[in-house]
Scaffold this motif. Structure first.
Motif, PDB file in Angstrom:
ATOM      1  N   ASP A 163     -29.145  65.184 -45.301  1.00  0.00           N
ATOM      2  CA  ASP A 163     -30.005  65.328 -46.539  1.00  0.00           C
ATOM      3  C   ASP A 163     -31.101  66.304 -46.069  1.00  0.00           C
ATOM      4  OD1 ASP A 163     -28.299  64.229 -48.318  1.00  0.00           O
ATOM      5  OD2 ASP A 163     -29.463  62.319 -48.247  1.00  0.00           O
ATOM      6  N   ASP A 164     -31.316  66.080 -44.750  1.00  0.00           N
ATOM      7  CA  ASP A 164     -32.199  66.698 -44.052  1.00  0.00           C
ATOM      8  C   ASP A 164     -32.090  67.923 -43.443  1.00  0.00           C
ATOM      9  OD1 ASP A 164     -31.486  65.473 -42.061  1.00  0.00           O
ATOM     10  OD2 ASP A 164     -33.338  64.805 -41.194  1.00  0.00           O
ATOM     11  N   GLY A 165     -30.815  68.602 -43.844  1.00  0.00           N
ATOM     12  CA  GLY A 165     -30.466  69.816 -43.381  1.00  0.00           C
ATOM     13  C   GLY A 165     -30.153  69.877 -41.974  1.00  0.00           C
ATOM     14  N   PHE A 166     -29.428  69.094 -41.343  1.00  0.00           N
ATOM     15  CA  PHE A 166     -28.795  69.100 -40.187  1.00  0.00           C
ATOM     16  C   PHE A 166     -27.496  69.177 -40.253  1.00  0.00           C
ATOM     17  CE2 PHE A 166     -26.239  66.989 -36.706  1.00  0.00           C
ATOM     18  CZ  PHE A 166     -26.786  67.492 -35.669  1.00  0.00           C
ATOM     19  N   LEU A 167     -26.782  70.513 -39.573  1.00  0.00           N
ATOM     20  CA  LEU A 167     -25.336  70.677 -39.767  1.00  0.00           C
ATOM     21  C   LEU A 167     -24.356  70.363 -38.480  1.00  0.00           C
ATOM     22  CD1 LEU A 167     -22.769  71.952 -41.311  1.00  0.00           C
ATOM     23  CD2 LEU A 167     -23.737  74.223 -40.158  1.00  0.00           C
ATOM     24  N   GLY A 168     -23.488  69.881 -38.546  1.00  0.00           N
ATOM     25  CA  GLY A 168     -22.469  69.511 -37.378  1.00  0.00           C
ATOM     26  C   GLY A 168     -21.051  70.079 -37.827  1.00  0.00           C
ATOM     27  N   VAL A 169     -20.494  70.650 -37.037  1.00  0.00           N
ATOM     28  CA  VAL A 169     -19.034  71.074 -37.152  1.00  0.00           C
ATOM     29  C   VAL A 169     -18.369  71.017 -35.946  1.00  0.00           C
ATOM     30  CG1 VAL A 169     -19.419  72.672 -38.919  1.00  0.00           C
ATOM     31  CG2 VAL A 169     -19.036  73.564 -36.796  1.00  0.00           C
ATOM     32  N   CYS A 170     -16.883  70.138 -36.299  1.00  0.00           N
ATOM     33  CA  CYS A 170     -16.083  69.827 -34.943  1.00  0.00           C
ATOM     34  C   CYS A 170     -14.624  69.936 -35.236  1.00  0.00           C
ATOM     35  CB  CYS A 170     -16.491  68.634 -34.499  1.00  0.00           C
ATOM     36  SG  CYS A 170     -15.701  68.369 -32.825  1.00  0.00           S
ATOM     37  N   SER A 171     -13.932  70.422 -34.298  1.00  0.00           N
ATOM     38  CA  SER A 171     -12.365  70.264 -34.586  1.00  0.00           C
ATOM     39  C   SER A 171     -11.931  69.010 -34.997  1.00  0.00           C
ATOM     40  CB  SER A 171     -11.632  70.944 -33.316  1.00  0.00           C
ATOM     41  OG  SER A 171     -12.009  71.970 -33.218  1.00  0.00           O
ATOM     42  N   GLU A 172     -12.468  67.997 -34.581  1.00  0.00           N
ATOM     43  CA  GLU A 172     -11.985  66.554 -34.835  1.00  0.00           C
ATOM     44  C   GLU A 172     -13.022  65.811 -35.142  1.00  0.00           C
ATOM     45  OE1 GLU A 172      -9.582  64.922 -31.742  1.00  0.00           O
ATOM     46  OE2 GLU A 172      -8.245  66.836 -31.741  1.00  0.00           O
ATOM     47  N   ALA A 173     -12.714  64.959 -36.137  1.00  0.00           N
ATOM     48  CA  ALA A 173     -14.056  63.826 -36.707  1.00  0.00           C
ATOM     49  C   ALA A 173     -14.578  63.109 -35.652  1.00  0.00           C
ATOM     50  CB  ALA A 173     -13.569  63.237 -37.761  1.00  0.00           C
ATOM     51  N   LYS A 174     -13.873  62.713 -34.563  1.00  0.00           N
ATOM     52  CA  LYS A 174     -14.516  61.901 -33.807  1.00  0.00           C
ATOM     53  C   LYS A 174     -15.759  62.434 -32.885  1.00  0.00           C
ATOM     54  CE  LYS A 174     -10.200  61.301 -31.708  1.00  0.00           C
ATOM     55  NZ  LYS A 174      -9.316  62.580 -32.365  1.00  0.00           N
ATOM     56  N   GLY A 175     -15.686  63.705 -32.790  1.00  0.00           N
ATOM     57  CA  GLY A 175     -16.946  64.734 -32.333  1.00  0.00           C
ATOM     58  C   GLY A 175     -18.004  64.306 -33.226  1.00  0.00           C
ATOM     59  N   LEU A 176     -18.070  63.663 -34.423  1.00  0.00           N
ATOM     60  CA  LEU A 176     -19.134  63.912 -35.185  1.00  0.00           C
ATOM     61  C   LEU A 176     -19.628  62.389 -35.786  1.00  0.00           C
ATOM     62  CD1 LEU A 176     -18.273  66.949 -37.819  1.00  0.00           C
ATOM     63  CD2 LEU A 176     -19.914  66.999 -35.808  1.00  0.00           C
ATOM     64  N   ILE A 177     -18.654  61.558 -35.578  1.00  0.00           N
ATOM     65  CA  ILE A 177     -19.024  60.302 -36.544  1.00  0.00           C
ATOM     66  C   ILE A 177     -20.123  59.529 -35.717  1.00  0.00           C
ATOM     67  CG2 ILE A 177     -16.761  60.140 -37.589  1.00  0.00           C
ATOM     68  CD1 ILE A 177     -16.062  58.158 -35.077  1.00  0.00           C
ATOM     69  N   ASN A 178     -20.324  59.759 -34.401  1.00  0.00           N
ATOM     70  CA  ASN A 178     -21.593  58.965 -33.649  1.00  0.00           C
ATOM     71  C   ASN A 178     -22.568  59.672 -33.361  1.00  0.00           C
ATOM     72  OD1 ASN A 178     -19.880  56.567 -33.633  1.00  0.00           O
ATOM     73  ND2 ASN A 178     -18.864  57.538 -31.969  1.00  0.00           N
ATOM     74  N   LEU A 179     -22.806  60.805 -34.553  1.00  0.00           N
ATOM     75  CA  LEU A 179     -24.047  61.630 -33.984  1.00  0.00           C
ATOM     76  C   LEU A 179     -25.084  60.886 -34.397  1.00  0.00           C
ATOM     77  CD1 LEU A 179     -23.147  65.436 -35.370  1.00  0.00           C
ATOM     78  CD2 LEU A 179     -23.532  64.549 -33.107  1.00  0.00           C
ATOM     79  N   LYS A 180     -26.030  60.926 -33.303  1.00  0.00           N
ATOM     80  CA  LYS A 180     -27.580  60.076 -33.773  1.00  0.00           C
ATOM     81  C   LYS A 180     -28.424  61.199 -34.403  1.00  0.00           C
ATOM     82  CE  LYS A 180     -26.220  55.788 -31.658  1.00  0.00           C
ATOM     83  NZ  LYS A 180     -24.958  56.395 -31.964  1.00  0.00           N
ATOM     84  N   HIS A 181     -28.889  60.927 -35.411  1.00  0.00           N
ATOM     85  CA  HIS A 181     -29.640  61.853 -36.214  1.00  0.00           C
ATOM     86  C   HIS A 181     -30.864  61.161 -36.961  1.00  0.00           C
ATOM     87  CE1 HIS A 181     -31.057  65.304 -38.894  1.00  0.00           C
ATOM     88  NE2 HIS A 181     -30.885  65.740 -37.852  1.00  0.00           N
ATOM     89  N   SER A 182     -31.755  61.824 -37.304  1.00  0.00           N
ATOM     90  CA  SER A 182     -33.147  61.189 -38.106  1.00  0.00           C
ATOM     91  C   SER A 182     -32.845  60.361 -39.395  1.00  0.00           C
ATOM     92  CB  SER A 182     -34.219  62.060 -38.062  1.00  0.00           C
ATOM     93  OG  SER A 182     -33.878  63.455 -38.605  1.00  0.00           O
ATOM     94  N   ALA A 183     -31.751  61.016 -39.984  1.00  0.00           N
ATOM     95  CA  ALA A 183     -31.299  60.725 -41.189  1.00  0.00           C
ATOM     96  C   ALA A 183     -31.108  59.171 -41.295  1.00  0.00           C
ATOM     97  CB  ALA A 183     -30.101  61.491 -41.763  1.00  0.00           C
ATOM     98  N   SER A 184     -31.757  58.624 -42.509  1.00  0.00           N
ATOM     99  CA  SER A 184     -31.437  57.071 -42.371  1.00  0.00           C
ATOM    100  C   SER A 184     -29.940  56.674 -42.667  1.00  0.00           C
ATOM    101  CB  SER A 184     -32.541  56.514 -43.332  1.00  0.00           C
ATOM    102  OG  SER A 184     -32.583  57.213 -44.644  1.00  0.00           O
ATOM    103  N   LEU A 185     -29.663  57.415 -43.658  1.00  0.00           N
ATOM    104  CA  LEU A 185     -28.096  57.068 -44.364  1.00  0.00           C
ATOM    105  C   LEU A 185     -27.160  57.554 -43.314  1.00  0.00           C
ATOM    106  CD1 LEU A 185     -28.607  58.198 -48.039  1.00  0.00           C
ATOM    107  CD2 LEU A 185     -28.198  55.741 -47.210  1.00  0.00           C
ATOM    108  N   CYS A 186     -25.995  57.052 -43.206  1.00  0.00           N
ATOM    109  CA  CYS A 186     -24.912  57.219 -42.467  1.00  0.00           C
ATOM    110  C   CYS A 186     -24.281  58.621 -42.993  1.00  0.00           C
ATOM    111  CB  CYS A 186     -23.954  56.138 -42.374  1.00  0.00           C
ATOM    112  SG  CYS A 186     -22.598  56.609 -41.114  1.00  0.00           S
ATOM    113  N   PRO A 187     -24.405  59.646 -42.122  1.00  0.00           N
ATOM    114  CA  PRO A 187     -23.975  61.006 -42.735  1.00  0.00           C
ATOM    115  C   PRO A 187     -22.550  61.066 -43.080  1.00  0.00           C
ATOM    116  CG  PRO A 187     -24.727  61.242 -40.573  1.00  0.00           C
ATOM    117  CD  PRO A 187     -25.057  59.869 -40.779  1.00  0.00           C
TER     118      PRO A 187
END
Length: 538
Positions: free
Chosen positions: A128-152
């Protein structure tokens, strides 16, 4: 191990792409010297490209538009096409398999795109606060620590689409539009750069059969582009056998001076091993047999589910053999580019249940539905099991030109005939002497059954083991624990538990289980259908 596996993370603060990180793990199949990523060239210093895939027509496109390449990397064509005609033309002109992120710092734009069938995977998260992540596999994104309070929300990027995103001065990334650039029924725009000229039109049988042969051979030929050794998976079924036979013939034609390695996997004396042996002897490949026992298969389940990122029953069953054979190829051989027969069953109506289709039109619709969902099932299986071991998959049956032609044929030409599925495909190669007649007309084996021993099918071995692992009471309460796609059998419960252990809260990646149509099926295996008779039951 996966080529292009690293995440690309964007948050556009500052004048340049200040908060931007591109990560990449290279397999180096083409241009081993200058192929590191992100790709930037002197001519377009404001463009940054990270991509995974293979663009088969990059040389022809370069000639057609007069591009001057700085490297031998096929993906460089993406930068030139974008500069020339924008993102729509870029995605539409690429003949190949790809997933990419392109950053244009001059215009503060980000573009994502994925090939027609999703042969190459791509996942994205946009908070929601405009942070974009892309990856070949989902496992590279699921544990991203980001300021967004909700689980992206991490989700697969749709095949055949591109997305335009803005890099705002405030530092936020915002989606502008998601566009479908190619429908598999339409002849692709890049046909103008194809090596095969216009084909004869008309639907008389001889013309159709000839066109199928020409386009299939062309699909295999263009995929020979590699600086690493080529190999081929060979189950002894029609699809992989046709790929292997045509591949070997074309490798000889262009004087590739090493023998083609073919690979079959199965339990001792399984139908697939015996059939593959026959094909390998006929075509003259350097054949490898990988024999596994039920213990090895069962031991691999967890790592397979971790690689796949799914809990679909039939996908997991069929992936175990493919995962183990890929492991063997990586450890024991130098083959890296691996040809395979995926996509044929969906395109040419190869599943047993197509015999039950109420009409040719409904069979054609089902074929299209299966192709649309390939990225969730067979293509996902083939990509993840090979990429987990640093191999690169080539799937000629999903060639854009070949598939669009096959789907343009009248519906009644494509249905099973005389009790035999894929009748038209078999007929097209009948006089070619590429394969022994008994292989060309061999009925379909479910992959998870074809690799099993004569005595017992692989899926019944699996179920016997799982019966001991899952308590009856757990299954009774499955719908409470897993309300979305609740497991109906102990086997599906067992897989779901493992999936949730690694990817808790992401069950929506699989919209539904793969199941046959038009039959009252409770299990996805062809073996449970009345029409299906394995060689051991005849």
């Amino acid at each position: 191990q996966r080529k292009g596996a690293g995440p690309a993370l964007l948050s556009g603060r500052g004048q340049g792409p200040g908060n931007c990180c591109f990560g990449f793990h290279r397999l180096a199949v083409v241009d081993q010297l200058y192929g590191m990523q992100p790709i930037r060239v002197k001519k377009f210093p404001y463009l940054w490209l990270c991509y995974n895939g293979e663009i088969y027509n990059f040389k022809q496109v370069g000639v057609q538009f007069g591009f001057e390449y700085q490297t031998l990397v096929d993906g460089e064509v993406i930068l030139h096409l974008y500069n020339r005609g924008g993102i729509e033309q870029t995605a539409s002109m690429l003949d190949g398999v790809f997933a990419f992120i392109l950053l244009d710092t001059a215009n503060r734009k980000v573009f994502l795109a994925r090939d027609t069938y999703g042969v190459r995977p791509l996942f994205k998260v946009l908070t929601d606060d405009g942070f974009l992540g892309v990856c070949s596999e989902a496992k590279g994104l699921i544990n991203l620590k980001h300021s967004a309070s909700l689980c992206p929300k991490v989700e697969p990027f749709l095949p055949g689409h591109y997305e335009v995103l803005d890099l705002k001065p405030s530092g936020k990334v915002a989606s502008v539009e998601l566009v479908k650039f190619h429908s598999y029924k339409d002849e692709p725009l890049h046909v103008t750069c194809d090596t095969v000229e216009t084909l004869p039109s008309g639907f008389d049988l001889e013309t159709v059969k000839s066109n199928i042969r020409i386009l299939f051979e062309n699909a295999v030929r263009k995929r020979l582009m590699a600086h690493r050794r080529i190999g081929c998976l060979l189950s002894g079924g029609l699809d992989s056998s046709l790929v292997a036979a045509v591949l070997l013939k074309l490798m000889k034609d262009i004087n590739i001076n090493y023998p083609l390695q073919t690979f079959a996997i199965g339990m001792e004396n399984s139908p697939d091993l015996l059939a593959a042996r026959k094909v390998a002897a006929h075509i003259g490949s350097e054949h490898h047999e990988v024999i596994f026992n039920s213990e090895e298969g069962i031991q691999a389940i967890e790592e397979v589910i971790f690689s796949l990122e799914t809990y679909d029953i039939t996908t997991i069953r069929a992936s175990i053999g493919m995962y183990l054979v890929s492991k063997y190829i990586r450890k024991k051989t130098d083959s890296v580019v691996i040809f395979s027969g995926e996509g044929s069953d969906e395109l040419t109506q190869g599943y047993i249940y197509f015999h039950k289709a109420p009409s040719p039109e409904e069979a054609a619709e089902e074929s299209e539905r299966l192709l649309k969902e390939l990225y969730l099932f067979d293509v996902l299986r083939a990509d993840r099991t090979t990429a987990a071991h640093g191999l690169e998959l080539r799937v000629p049956f999903l060639d854009h030109r070949f598939t669009s032609y096959y789907l343009s044929l009248p519906a009644e030409l494509r249905i099973p005939k005389n009790g035999i599925e894929k009748y038209l495909l078999r007929q097209s190669f009948e006089d070619s002497n590429l394969l022994p007649k008994e292989i060309l007309w061999r009925p379909k084996e479910a992959f998870s059954d074809g690799i099993a021993s004569v005595k017992k099918s692989w899926f019944s071995i699996l179920q016997d083991y799982i019966d001991q692992q899952v308590d009856d009471l757990l299954l009774e309460k499955a719908a409470e624990k897993y309300p979305f796609n609740p497991p109906k059998t102990k086997e599906s419960y067992y897989y779901r538990q493992i999936f949730e252990k690694h990817y808790s809260g992401h069950s929506n990646w699989l919209p539904h289980y793969w199941m046959p149509r038009w039959v009252k099926a409770t299990d996805p295996s062809a073996r449970t259908l009345k029409h299906y008779k394995s060689a051991t039951q005849e």
